[in-house]
Design a protein around this motif. Structure first.
Motif, PDB file in Angstrom:
ATOM      1  N   UNK A  90     -43.587   7.263  10.747  1.00  0.00           N
ATOM      2  CA  UNK A  90     -42.628   7.444  11.844  1.00  0.00           C
ATOM      3  C   UNK A  90     -42.699   8.864  12.411  1.00  0.00           C
ATOM      4  N   UNK A  91     -42.847   9.837  11.539  1.00  0.00           N
ATOM      5  CA  UNK A  91     -42.959  11.213  12.004  1.00  0.00           C
ATOM      6  C   UNK A  91     -44.226  11.406  12.838  1.00  0.00           C
ATOM      7  N   UNK A  95     -41.002  10.070  15.876  1.00  0.00           N
ATOM      8  CA  UNK A  95     -39.621   9.676  15.602  1.00  0.00           C
ATOM      9  C   UNK A  95     -38.976  10.744  14.728  1.00  0.00           C
ATOM     10  N   UNK A  96     -37.708  11.023  15.002  1.00  0.00           N
ATOM     11  CA  UNK A  96     -36.966  11.933  14.132  1.00  0.00           C
ATOM     12  C   UNK A  96     -36.437  11.146  12.943  1.00  0.00           C
ATOM     13  N   UNK A  97     -36.790  11.582  11.746  1.00  0.00           N
ATOM     14  CA  UNK A  97     -36.312  10.950  10.523  1.00  0.00           C
ATOM     15  C   UNK A  97     -35.354  11.903   9.824  1.00  0.00           C
ATOM     16  N   UNK A  98     -34.285  11.379   9.264  1.00  0.00           N
ATOM     17  CA  UNK A  98     -33.378  12.217   8.497  1.00  0.00           C
ATOM     18  C   UNK A  98     -33.000  11.507   7.208  1.00  0.00           C
ATOM     19  N   UNK A 114     -34.418   7.242   3.985  1.00  0.00           N
ATOM     20  CA  UNK A 114     -34.276   7.957   5.255  1.00  0.00           C
ATOM     21  C   UNK A 114     -33.858   6.992   6.352  1.00  0.00           C
ATOM     22  N   UNK A 115     -33.425   7.567   7.460  1.00  0.00           N
ATOM     23  CA  UNK A 115     -33.019   6.798   8.625  1.00  0.00           C
ATOM     24  C   UNK A 115     -33.827   7.230   9.836  1.00  0.00           C
ATOM     25  N   UNK A 116     -34.013   6.289  10.740  1.00  0.00           N
ATOM     26  CA  UNK A 116     -34.750   6.556  11.968  1.00  0.00           C
ATOM     27  C   UNK A 116     -34.087   5.769  13.082  1.00  0.00           C
ATOM     28  N   UNK A 117     -33.898   6.406  14.219  1.00  0.00           N
ATOM     29  CA  UNK A 117     -33.247   5.764  15.357  1.00  0.00           C
ATOM     30  C   UNK A 117     -34.294   5.296  16.345  1.00  0.00           C
TER      31      UNK A 117
END
Length: 308
Positions: A90-91, A95-98, A114-117
């Motif tokens: 995703x990165x 995508x921003x992952x947190x 982690x979460x991804x929008x």
């Protein structure tokens, strides 16, 4: 066309849980436990509560909010390595992952993740590699729920959203309805779909599904819900795409939930090609039923959860 073992960025295990925002958490707890038969595993902690329907600690999470809808969708991947692969993937796609906040880890009964929008659908997805399996036996006296089955959303950008879910999220198509819907599975999970999207002018939650172990659970649920004054909005009937026998009904916020029995399963190797099905009422119900106007109309998609 990508083949299952070549080109997928990571492997899935299952749809782990769905998080919903509800406007009266006590009414929602009473509905999902007292009418559907989910077990409260994590007692209400402030404005949230966790319920389970299978061997895992969490199948549905309810949050008290002003607006009802879909808060996030959680997938469990096949291994710790796949979790690392997923985040790196995703990165690499910008995508921003947190990381899941530490305050949520214990509540969710997970080790981390982690979460991804995803901006086209607006959905926040969560990825984990494991979830606690409690020793306490489920109380299935009300309904023999087998598992959380799937979640479906409404989108006004079906083609763009499917391109993202296929190319970036690694979901595989099982069936399409012409200019209307796509059903997707998370390989190598065999079930016809764990996630699906339906074209609509008003984006939002379509419905959340629970798969039951016996067809009698569908019939008993219909009568139980009618006796409790719950609105049945579609079914019983049988879907053409998955072959499932279904029953749709409304929760206290008017969001649609589903009980279903049976579903086509795909082999890991040499699965059939996704079909392009006719956009007709009979495709959605081989028994000839029609949904009520309230069917799958309620539920906003919440924004990203960077902090909790």
């Amino acid at each position: 066309m990508k083949t299952p073992m070549q080109g997928l960025p990571f492997l899935y295990k299952r749809l782990a849980y769905v998080a919903l925002n509800v406007t009266d958490i006590n009414k929602s707890i009473a509905f999902y436990s007292g009418q559907l038969g989910l077990n409260v595993h994590v007692e209400r902690q402030g404005e949230k509560v966790g319920l389970r329907c299978d061997q895992y600690a969490m199948s549905l999470v309810l949050y008290q909010e002003d607006v009802a809808g879909l808060r996030r969708v959680c997938f469990q991947v096949a291994s710790t390595e796949d979790l690392q692969l997923a985040k790196a993937h995703f990165q690499s796609r910008s995508y921003e992952c947190w990381d899941i906040p530490g305050t949520e880890i214990e509540f969710l009964n997970i080790a981390g993740g982690f979460r991804v929008h995803e901006p086209i659908t607006g959905v926040t997805f969560e990825y984990i590699d494991c979830m606690v399996e409690p020793p306490k036996v489920l109380d299935q006296s009300l309904a023999k729920i087998q598992r959380l089955g799937h979640v479906v959303i409404r989108t006004n950008k079906l083609d763009e959203a499917w391109a993202v879910m296929n190319n970036d999220f690694g979901l595989l198509s099982s069936d399409f309805v012409v200019d209307k819907a796509v059903w997707a599975r998370c390989y190598p999970n065999p079930f016809h779909h764990s996630f699906a999207m339906v074209k609509s002018d008003s984006p939002g939650l379509h419905h959340v599904n629970f798969m039951v172990s016996e067809i009698d659970d569908v019939g008993r649920a219909r009568n139980r819900l009618i006796n409790a004054g719950v609105d049945i909005v579609f079914g019983p009937g049988r879907h053409m795409p998955s072959g499932s026998v279904f029953l749709y009904f409304l929760d206290p916020d008017g969001m649609t939930a589903e009980f279903s029995f049976g579903m086509e399963e795909f082999p890991e190797e040499n699965p059939r090609e996704a079909r392009m099905l006719e956009n007709s009422a009979q495709t959605m119900d081989l028994w000839g039923g029609m949904p009520k106007p309230e069917f799958c109309k309620r539920g906003e998609i919440a924004g990203p959860e960077f902090n909790e």
